[in-house]
Write a protein that holds these residues in place. Sequence first.
Motif, PDB file in Angstrom:
ATOM      1  N   ALA A 137      18.420  -2.074 -31.573  1.00 43.66           N
ATOM      2  CA  ALA A 137      17.273  -1.603 -30.792  1.00 43.66           C
ATOM      3  C   ALA A 137      16.599  -2.761 -30.063  1.00 43.66           C
ATOM      4  O   ALA A 137      16.229  -2.638 -28.890  1.00 43.66           O
ATOM      5  CB  ALA A 137      16.274  -0.892 -31.703  1.00 43.66           C
ATOM      6  N   ALA A 138      16.458  -3.899 -30.746  1.00 47.47           N
ATOM      7  CA  ALA A 138      15.817  -5.061 -30.125  1.00 47.47           C
ATOM      8  C   ALA A 138      16.651  -5.591 -28.965  1.00 47.47           C
ATOM      9  O   ALA A 138      16.115  -5.917 -27.891  1.00 47.47           O
ATOM     10  CB  ALA A 138      15.607  -6.148 -31.167  1.00 47.47           C
ATOM     11  N   MET A 139      17.967  -5.668 -29.145  1.00 49.56           N
ATOM     12  CA  MET A 139      18.825  -6.176 -28.075  1.00 49.56           C
ATOM     13  C   MET A 139      18.838  -5.219 -26.888  1.00 49.56           C
ATOM     14  O   MET A 139      18.824  -5.652 -25.728  1.00 49.56           O
ATOM     15  CB  MET A 139      20.243  -6.413 -28.597  1.00 49.56           C
ATOM     16  N   LYS A 140      18.853  -3.928 -27.174  1.00 44.11           N
ATOM     17  CA  LYS A 140      18.856  -2.948 -26.082  1.00 44.11           C
ATOM     18  C   LYS A 140      17.547  -2.997 -25.312  1.00 44.11           C
ATOM     19  O   LYS A 140      17.542  -3.014 -24.070  1.00 44.11           O
ATOM     20  CB  LYS A 140      19.088  -1.551 -26.650  1.00 44.11           C
ATOM     21  N   GLU A 141      16.439  -3.048 -26.029  1.00 39.05           N
ATOM     22  CA  GLU A 141      15.126  -3.039 -25.391  1.00 39.05           C
ATOM     23  C   GLU A 141      14.901  -4.269 -24.518  1.00 39.05           C
ATOM     24  O   GLU A 141      14.264  -4.191 -23.459  1.00 39.05           O
ATOM     25  CB  GLU A 141      14.039  -2.961 -26.468  1.00 39.05           C
ATOM     26  N   GLN A 142      15.464  -5.390 -24.935  1.00 38.61           N
ATOM     27  CA  GLN A 142      15.228  -6.641 -24.213  1.00 38.61           C
ATOM     28  C   GLN A 142      16.348  -6.988 -23.237  1.00 38.61           C
ATOM     29  O   GLN A 142      16.384  -8.086 -22.698  1.00 38.61           O
ATOM     30  CB  GLN A 142      15.029  -7.773 -25.222  1.00 38.61           C
ATOM     31  N   GLY A 143      17.260  -6.047 -23.008  1.00 43.14           N
ATOM     32  CA  GLY A 143      18.314  -6.263 -22.020  1.00 43.14           C
ATOM     33  C   GLY A 143      19.304  -7.334 -22.406  1.00 43.14           C
ATOM     34  O   GLY A 143      19.776  -8.080 -21.539  1.00 43.14           O
ATOM     35  N   LEU A 144      19.652  -7.406 -23.680  1.00 41.79           N
ATOM     36  CA  LEU A 144      20.535  -8.467 -24.169  1.00 41.79           C
ATOM     37  C   LEU A 144      21.967  -8.004 -24.373  1.00 41.79           C
ATOM     38  O   LEU A 144      22.792  -8.772 -24.872  1.00 41.79           O
ATOM     39  CB  LEU A 144      19.989  -9.011 -25.496  1.00 41.79           C
ATOM     40  N   LEU A 145      22.270  -6.766 -23.970  1.00 43.42           N
ATOM     41  CA  LEU A 145      23.597  -6.207 -24.220  1.00 43.42           C
ATOM     42  C   LEU A 145      24.411  -6.071 -22.941  1.00 43.42           C
ATOM     43  O   LEU A 145      23.856  -5.959 -21.845  1.00 43.42           O
ATOM     44  CB  LEU A 145      23.465  -4.827 -24.876  1.00 43.42           C
ATOM     45  N   ALA A 146      25.725  -6.059 -23.103  1.00 44.66           N
ATOM     46  CA  ALA A 146      26.617  -5.799 -21.964  1.00 44.66           C
ATOM     47  C   ALA A 146      26.341  -4.407 -21.414  1.00 44.66           C
ATOM     48  O   ALA A 146      25.764  -3.546 -22.082  1.00 44.66           O
ATOM     49  CB  ALA A 146      28.074  -5.935 -22.403  1.00 44.66           C
ATOM     50  N   ALA A 147      26.765  -4.172 -20.190  1.00 47.12           N
ATOM     51  CA  ALA A 147      26.466  -2.926 -19.478  1.00 47.12           C
ATOM     52  C   ALA A 147      26.879  -1.701 -20.276  1.00 47.12           C
ATOM     53  O   ALA A 147      27.866  -1.732 -21.035  1.00 47.12           O
ATOM     54  CB  ALA A 147      27.163  -2.928 -18.125  1.00 47.12           C
ATOM     55  N   PRO A 148      26.140  -0.593 -20.132  1.00 45.50           N
ATOM     56  CA  PRO A 148      26.470   0.637 -20.866  1.00 45.50           C
ATOM     57  C   PRO A 148      27.881   1.137 -20.557  1.00 45.50           C
ATOM     58  O   PRO A 148      28.425   0.895 -19.475  1.00 45.50           O
ATOM     59  CB  PRO A 148      25.419   1.633 -20.357  1.00 45.50           C
ATOM     60  N   GLY A 149      28.452   1.841 -21.542  1.00 47.97           N
ATOM     61  CA  GLY A 149      29.709   2.543 -21.325  1.00 47.97           C
ATOM     62  C   GLY A 149      30.967   1.823 -21.731  1.00 47.97           C
ATOM     63  O   GLY A 149      32.040   2.445 -21.762  1.00 47.97           O
ATOM     64  N   TRP A 150      30.869   0.522 -22.047  1.00 50.68           N
ATOM     65  CA  TRP A 150      32.118  -0.195 -22.344  1.00 50.68           C
ATOM     66  C   TRP A 150      32.793   0.351 -23.608  1.00 50.68           C
ATOM     67  O   TRP A 150      34.027   0.377 -23.691  1.00 50.68           O
ATOM     68  CB  TRP A 150      31.888  -1.699 -22.452  1.00 50.68           C
ATOM     69  N   ALA A 151      31.995   0.804 -24.582  1.00 47.74           N
ATOM     70  CA  ALA A 151      32.597   1.279 -25.838  1.00 47.74           C
ATOM     71  C   ALA A 151      33.481   2.498 -25.591  1.00 47.74           C
ATOM     72  O   ALA A 151      34.587   2.599 -26.143  1.00 47.74           O
ATOM     73  CB  ALA A 151      31.508   1.590 -26.856  1.00 47.74           C
ATOM     74  N   GLN A 152      32.996   3.431 -24.765  1.00 43.31           N
ATOM     75  CA  GLN A 152      33.795   4.629 -24.489  1.00 43.31           C
ATOM     76  C   GLN A 152      35.018   4.336 -23.627  1.00 43.31           C
ATOM     77  O   GLN A 152      35.908   5.172 -23.523  1.00 43.31           O
ATOM     78  CB  GLN A 152      32.944   5.695 -23.814  1.00 43.31           C
ATOM     79  N   SER A 153      35.061   3.151 -23.022  1.00 45.26           N
ATOM     80  CA  SER A 153      36.221   2.790 -22.202  1.00 45.26           C
ATOM     81  C   SER A 153      37.375   2.244 -23.040  1.00 45.26           C
ATOM     82  O   SER A 153      38.483   2.068 -22.527  1.00 45.26           O
ATOM     83  CB  SER A 153      35.825   1.749 -21.153  1.00 45.26           C
ATOM     84  N   LEU A 154      37.144   1.977 -24.316  1.00 49.06           N
ATOM     85  CA  LEU A 154      38.200   1.442 -25.169  1.00 49.06           C
ATOM     86  C   LEU A 154      39.251   2.523 -25.428  1.00 49.06           C
ATOM     87  O   LEU A 154      38.912   3.673 -25.708  1.00 49.06           O
ATOM     88  CB  LEU A 154      37.613   0.977 -26.504  1.00 49.06           C
ATOM     89  N   PRO A 155      40.530   2.191 -25.359  1.00 48.76           N
ATOM     90  CA  PRO A 155      41.573   3.204 -25.579  1.00 48.76           C
ATOM     91  C   PRO A 155      41.451   3.929 -26.915  1.00 48.76           C
ATOM     92  O   PRO A 155      41.716   5.126 -27.003  1.00 48.76           O
ATOM     93  CB  PRO A 155      42.866   2.385 -25.508  1.00 48.76           C
ATOM     94  N   ASN A 156      41.035   3.230 -27.957  1.00 47.44           N
ATOM     95  CA  ASN A 156      40.957   3.863 -29.280  1.00 47.44           C
ATOM     96  C   ASN A 156      39.679   4.670 -29.488  1.00 47.44           C
ATOM     97  O   ASN A 156      39.519   5.294 -30.554  1.00 47.44           O
ATOM     98  CB  ASN A 156      41.093   2.801 -30.377  1.00 47.44           C
TER      99      ASN A 156
END
Length: 407
Positions: free
Chosen positions: A114-133
């Motif tokens: 939550a802290a990383m998301k709120e402060q803009g510290l994460l890679a762009a949204p959607g990368w997890a769903q792009s993983l083949p698995n």
Amino acid sequence: MKRTLAATLGFLGALMAPVASPAQEAATDPAWQAVLDDARGETVYFHAWGGEPRINAYIAWAAREVANNFDVRVLQVKVSDTGSVVSQVLAEKSVGKSSGGAVDLVWLNGENFAAMKEQGLLAAPGWAQSLPNWRYVDVENKPTVVQDFTVPTDGQESPWGMAKLVFMYDSARLDTPPATLDGLLSYAKAHPGRFAYPQPPNFYGTTFLKQVLVSTVPDKAALTKPVDEARFAEMTAPLFAYLDELHGALWRQGRAFPKDAAHMRQLLADGELDIAFSFNPSDASSAIANGELPPTARTFVLDGGTIGNTHFVAIPFNSSSQAGAKVFANFLLSPAAQARKQDPAIWGDPTVLNVAGLPETEKVLFDTLDLGPATLTPEQLGPVLPEPHPSWVSALEEAWTARYGAE
């Protein structure tokens, strides 16, 4: 749950088979092939809690597999407090370091996500769903894979494993463990020094506080929202009334606390505690398999359910090796890696995958697992109580420290 010889041989053969090669994974996905090409030769600094040798060994195995199959080097940076990793990335952002960061991948959930998301510290949204698995992830039946302590993940972290609070005891010394929080309190008072919890802000200690909180709070809806300071004392009054009664009956009269779950497990094995707990339903079976607990150790849960959640890996916005981090995260979601992780002899961490929907050749990895003598069935594990909003974590820890920390 005994395995037949044939099942054992089939399981071992499946685990010993090579994981998917880069060419196989990218055969129908040019975008993923581009990620694999970019990742080749990269070094991924994976910041992960290092307090459990079994988990460290599993990470080392996964790193070897990814190095051999994808030419990606993964180095675990062992941390004791994930909050320090969040602070490190925040410090880099504050000085304008938008690339070349020291953290490529981090193991986290809850308030740290939550802290990383709120402060803009994460890679762009959607990368997890792009993983083949990702196609194997059980989103329908395990909603916490996309809702982290009530916060939507938005594809900014990839699920790694499931967790649920369970209690452990030695059935050779304790015939019938308590089935409720009130029963646990009565047992502790009748047997002083035989129960303990780690001192918050240790994760396991805070988890015990949350278990009591969600079971006693007068308005459960309040826990789905950020802490309301005006109502905090009212909402936590039953919690601290419970802890006040328990405190003097704790191990060492509440003047010292176990360091973590591994320390509680050791105290249980040594006969100093009658009841310990873990956030891994297979922990007792894993400990039996590794000679850390006697064969008579068993697991129980409380009537009405216990706290549960999902843990994840996330990529910081300025990771030096984002492609390599994605390759490693994708490998961690593979059926072979998830099955190995769920084996109590390795780690015993429950899978995030929809096992029933896997191809038969990969479903067998799970179907032939011996979950061990102390692992409860999904039915026996009972309901999962949702985590409160992340803001409750620091508020509870601060209130606990103000009340008991100076003793």
